[in-house]
Motif scaffolding. Structure first.
Motif, PDB file in Angstrom:
ATOM      1  N   GLU A 195      50.879  42.230  43.261  1.00  0.00           N
ATOM      2  CA  GLU A 195      49.575  42.478  42.976  1.00  0.00           C
ATOM      3  C   GLU A 195      48.651  42.241  44.223  1.00  0.00           C
ATOM      4  N   SER A 196      48.955  41.251  45.187  1.00  0.00           N
ATOM      5  CA  SER A 196      48.058  40.800  46.346  1.00  0.00           C
ATOM      6  C   SER A 196      48.156  41.420  47.553  1.00  0.00           C
ATOM      7  N   LEU A 197      47.131  41.898  48.031  1.00  0.00           N
ATOM      8  CA  LEU A 197      47.261  42.283  49.593  1.00  0.00           C
ATOM      9  C   LEU A 197      46.830  41.220  50.610  1.00  0.00           C
ATOM     10  N   PHE A 198      46.585  40.021  49.845  1.00  0.00           N
ATOM     11  CA  PHE A 198      46.223  38.906  50.538  1.00  0.00           C
ATOM     12  C   PHE A 198      47.112  38.737  51.789  1.00  0.00           C
ATOM     13  N   GLU A 199      46.755  38.368  53.060  1.00  0.00           N
ATOM     14  CA  GLU A 199      47.404  38.373  54.139  1.00  0.00           C
ATOM     15  C   GLU A 199      48.675  37.215  54.419  1.00  0.00           C
ATOM     16  N   LYS A 200      48.324  35.857  53.794  1.00  0.00           N
ATOM     17  CA  LYS A 200      49.170  34.802  53.953  1.00  0.00           C
ATOM     18  C   LYS A 200      49.550  34.182  52.741  1.00  0.00           C
ATOM     19  N   ILE A 201      50.517  34.377  52.105  1.00  0.00           N
ATOM     20  CA  ILE A 201      51.018  34.046  50.979  1.00  0.00           C
ATOM     21  C   ILE A 201      52.370  33.200  51.024  1.00  0.00           C
ATOM     22  N   GLU A 202      52.340  31.869  50.262  1.00  0.00           N
ATOM     23  CA  GLU A 202      53.502  31.050  50.420  1.00  0.00           C
ATOM     24  C   GLU A 202      54.008  30.395  49.095  1.00  0.00           C
ATOM     25  N   TYR A 203      55.202  30.151  48.875  1.00  0.00           N
ATOM     26  CA  TYR A 203      55.790  29.626  47.580  1.00  0.00           C
ATOM     27  C   TYR A 203      55.765  28.103  47.645  1.00  0.00           C
ATOM     28  N   MET A 204      55.446  27.598  46.598  1.00  0.00           N
ATOM     29  CA  MET A 204      55.354  26.023  46.372  1.00  0.00           C
ATOM     30  C   MET A 204      56.230  25.769  45.026  1.00  0.00           C
ATOM     31  N   CYS A 226      32.079  43.605  27.875  1.00  0.00           N
ATOM     32  CA  CYS A 226      32.981  44.591  28.171  1.00  0.00           C
ATOM     33  C   CYS A 226      33.337  44.281  29.589  1.00  0.00           C
ATOM     34  N   GLY A 227      34.483  44.883  30.067  1.00  0.00           N
ATOM     35  CA  GLY A 227      34.564  44.612  31.251  1.00  0.00           C
ATOM     36  C   GLY A 227      35.898  45.344  31.759  1.00  0.00           C
ATOM     37  N   VAL A 228      35.776  45.843  33.037  1.00  0.00           N
ATOM     38  CA  VAL A 228      36.882  46.538  33.627  1.00  0.00           C
ATOM     39  C   VAL A 228      37.475  45.948  34.893  1.00  0.00           C
ATOM     40  N   ASP A 229      38.877  45.671  34.959  1.00  0.00           N
ATOM     41  CA  ASP A 229      39.605  45.238  36.337  1.00  0.00           C
ATOM     42  C   ASP A 229      38.949  43.685  36.560  1.00  0.00           C
ATOM     43  N   GLY A 230      38.329  43.083  35.504  1.00  0.00           N
ATOM     44  CA  GLY A 230      37.943  41.746  35.815  1.00  0.00           C
ATOM     45  C   GLY A 230      36.500  41.553  35.985  1.00  0.00           C
ATOM     46  N   TYR A 231      35.641  42.725  35.960  1.00  0.00           N
ATOM     47  CA  TYR A 231      34.130  42.860  36.063  1.00  0.00           C
ATOM     48  C   TYR A 231      33.491  43.164  34.631  1.00  0.00           C
ATOM     49  N   ASN A 232      32.626  42.375  34.328  1.00  0.00           N
ATOM     50  CA  ASN A 232      32.087  42.402  33.178  1.00  0.00           C
ATOM     51  C   ASN A 232      30.526  43.074  33.063  1.00  0.00           C
ATOM     52  N   THR A 233      30.375  43.564  32.183  1.00  0.00           N
ATOM     53  CA  THR A 233      29.007  43.761  31.508  1.00  0.00           C
ATOM     54  C   THR A 233      28.531  43.051  30.421  1.00  0.00           C
ATOM     55  N   LYS A 242      45.068  47.466  43.009  1.00  0.00           N
ATOM     56  CA  LYS A 242      45.247  46.330  43.805  1.00  0.00           C
ATOM     57  C   LYS A 242      43.869  46.164  44.403  1.00  0.00           C
ATOM     58  N   VAL A 243      43.200  44.853  44.704  1.00  0.00           N
ATOM     59  CA  VAL A 243      41.962  44.658  45.270  1.00  0.00           C
ATOM     60  C   VAL A 243      42.233  45.248  46.879  1.00  0.00           C
ATOM     61  N   PRO A 244      41.423  46.105  47.327  1.00  0.00           N
ATOM     62  CA  PRO A 244      41.643  46.355  48.875  1.00  0.00           C
ATOM     63  C   PRO A 244      41.700  45.420  49.621  1.00  0.00           C
ATOM     64  N   SER A 245      42.591  45.340  50.664  1.00  0.00           N
ATOM     65  CA  SER A 245      42.905  44.259  51.520  1.00  0.00           C
ATOM     66  C   SER A 245      41.265  44.237  52.526  1.00  0.00           C
ATOM     67  N   ILE A 246      40.692  45.122  52.609  1.00  0.00           N
ATOM     68  CA  ILE A 246      39.264  45.107  53.465  1.00  0.00           C
ATOM     69  C   ILE A 246      38.262  44.342  52.417  1.00  0.00           C
ATOM     70  N   GLU A 247      38.271  44.714  51.156  1.00  0.00           N
ATOM     71  CA  GLU A 247      37.679  43.717  50.174  1.00  0.00           C
ATOM     72  C   GLU A 247      37.824  42.363  50.129  1.00  0.00           C
ATOM     73  N   LEU A 275      40.636  32.366  42.357  1.00  0.00           N
ATOM     74  CA  LEU A 275      41.616  32.921  43.108  1.00  0.00           C
ATOM     75  C   LEU A 275      41.635  34.359  42.992  1.00  0.00           C
ATOM     76  N   TYR A 276      41.576  34.946  41.942  1.00  0.00           N
ATOM     77  CA  TYR A 276      41.444  36.311  41.849  1.00  0.00           C
ATOM     78  C   TYR A 276      40.374  36.820  42.860  1.00  0.00           C
ATOM     79  N   TYR A 277      39.207  36.262  42.818  1.00  0.00           N
ATOM     80  CA  TYR A 277      38.263  36.721  43.771  1.00  0.00           C
ATOM     81  C   TYR A 277      38.621  36.841  45.187  1.00  0.00           C
ATOM     82  N   PHE A 278      39.344  35.897  45.726  1.00  0.00           N
ATOM     83  CA  PHE A 278      39.829  35.766  47.155  1.00  0.00           C
ATOM     84  C   PHE A 278      41.228  36.327  47.417  1.00  0.00           C
ATOM     85  N   THR A 279      41.962  36.483  46.691  1.00  0.00           N
ATOM     86  CA  THR A 279      43.440  37.120  46.630  1.00  0.00           C
ATOM     87  C   THR A 279      43.993  38.187  45.810  1.00  0.00           C
ATOM     88  N   GLY A 280      42.852  38.610  44.963  1.00  0.00           N
ATOM     89  CA  GLY A 280      43.222  39.761  44.152  1.00  0.00           C
ATOM     90  C   GLY A 280      44.355  39.761  42.991  1.00  0.00           C
TER      91      GLY A 280
END
Length: 396
Positions: free
Chosen positions: A72-81, A250-257, A3-8, A38-43
């Protein structure tokens, strides 16, 4: 599950708000729809929207899959719609002007959203997020370094061993893809360019790497068919004397070279082609030396281009009429990120920006020579994270 760390996530949101306060001091609310952002901000990369009020906590409204988001996400405020209507009931005090990703939001989505969120005006959000994403954290750089090691191993050590006379471009591309997946590649090569499809990159034997495509890059290839001008040709077979051109992501966990390697199969190339390739390597190294905080991308581009003579400039960064007007590009969650080493990119470089630097030159009847590697901006200049080979690796 990683998981993308919450501090990140918290630091990314903080940096975004700070950037918006400076670049758009009148902003009141931003809405994010694209899965990459969305991935960048929420993981997590789900179907939903992220509402970021200036003076309140951001809320990630998820349509599908809410359950996976919670996993998957450590984002603090998640709601269903179930639809925008559900979110609209809880989101009040909407300002007249909303900041949106105008490069990513299609008109139909915009209209559906505005039906339930009746704002009057919109302003672009794309460059604001791109500027924040351009500077990588230690966490992001660690993933890109892992990707770079895979890139180096596969293209510098493994590729020469699997080249066989009679194999097709498609055979080679598929084999490289399989190997990279086994080594940890996340399996997708993402571009921000509108409606761009690619599997792993461009693999070309000889003149195939000069064939024109819509892709915004120096090289090309025949592809599988006119309906799928990607990967490589099933019909173009490797033969002795071929230049082999491999430009793959090539890429690992979303990040490319991004990396390009070339090979001489069965025999050496003519000396003029080798000389042109070596000049491209020199250009790469010169650009890398300029990748320092405070330097200006447009000035780097102008400095390099003004130093090249007319003979070398012919078919530099492309072939014939299909040439690109950049020498490198930002890279991260997408292969093609901002900033770009090109004209009109006048904002100074910042430490921990990452660039793919790719000087290349097309040579008639031979193919595309040149090189590409991925570099981190440091006070000492660009740090290469994708390998040390100068290319034109002999496979005799």
């Amino acid at each position: 599950m990683k998981k993308v760390p919450s501090i990140e996530l918290e630091n990314r949101m903080k940096r975004f708000r700070e950037h918006m306060d400076i670049s758009n001091p009148e902003w009141e609310i931003a809405i994010v729809f694209s899965k990459i952002n969305l991935y960048y901000f929420t993981g997590t990369m789900q179907d939903g929207m992220l509402i970021i009020p200036r003076n309140d906590d951001a809320t990630f409204w998820v349509r599908r899959s809410y359950e996976r988001t919670l996993d998957e996400s450590l984002f603090e405020k998640i709601e269903y719609m179930n639809s925008f209507r559900d979110a609209a009931k809880k989101e009040d005090n909407l300002p007249d002007t909303v900041y949106l990703e105008t490069e990513a939001v299609p008109l139909a989505l915009y209209q559906r959203f505005q039906k339930h969120f009746p704002f009057k005006n919109f302003k672009p959000l794309d460059t604001g997020i791109a500027a924040v994403r351009a500077v990588k954290s230690k966490y992001e750089l660690s993933l890109m370094r892992k990707s770079g090691k895979i890139h180096q191993y596969v293209l510098e050590d493994i590729a020469p061993e699997i080249l066989q006379e009679g194999m097709s471009e498609a055979d080679l591309a598929a084999e490289l893809f399989k190997i990279m997946i086994n080594e940890g590649h996340h399996g997708v090569t993402r571009f921000g360019m509108f409606d761009t499809e690619i599997v792993v990159g461009h693999v070309g034997f000889g003149e195939s790497s000069l064939y024109p495509t819509y892709f915004d890059g120096a090289s090309g290839n025949y592809g599988l068919s006119s309906a799928a001008p990607i990967l490589g040709s099933r019909d173009r077979k490797l033969k002795k004397g071929d230049l082999i051109f491999i430009d793959i992501g090539c890429g690992v966990d979303g990040y490319n070279t991004d990396k390009t390697m070339t090979y001489m199969f069965g025999s050496s190339l003519p000396q003029y082609a080798i000389d042109a390739h070596n000049k491209c390597v020199e250009i790469q190294d010169e650009i890398a030396g300029l990748l320092k905080p405070g330097h200006i991308p447009s000035e780097i581009y102008t400095t390099i281009m003004n130093d090249l003579d007319n003979e070398f400039l012919e078919n530099f960064m492309g072939f014939g009429k299909r040439r690109v007007k950049f020498l490198g590009h930002g890279i991260g969650l997408l292969i093609d990120e901002l900033p770009v080493i090109a004209e009109r990119f006048d904002e100074p470089l910042k430490e921990n920006m990452v660039f793919a630097v790719e000087p290349k030159k097309g040579i008639k009847d031979i193919g595309m020579v040149g090189i590409e590697n991925t570099f981190i901006v440091t006070p000492q200049g660009g740090e290469c994270i994708t390998g040390n080979s100068h290319g034109l690796i002999p496979v005799f």
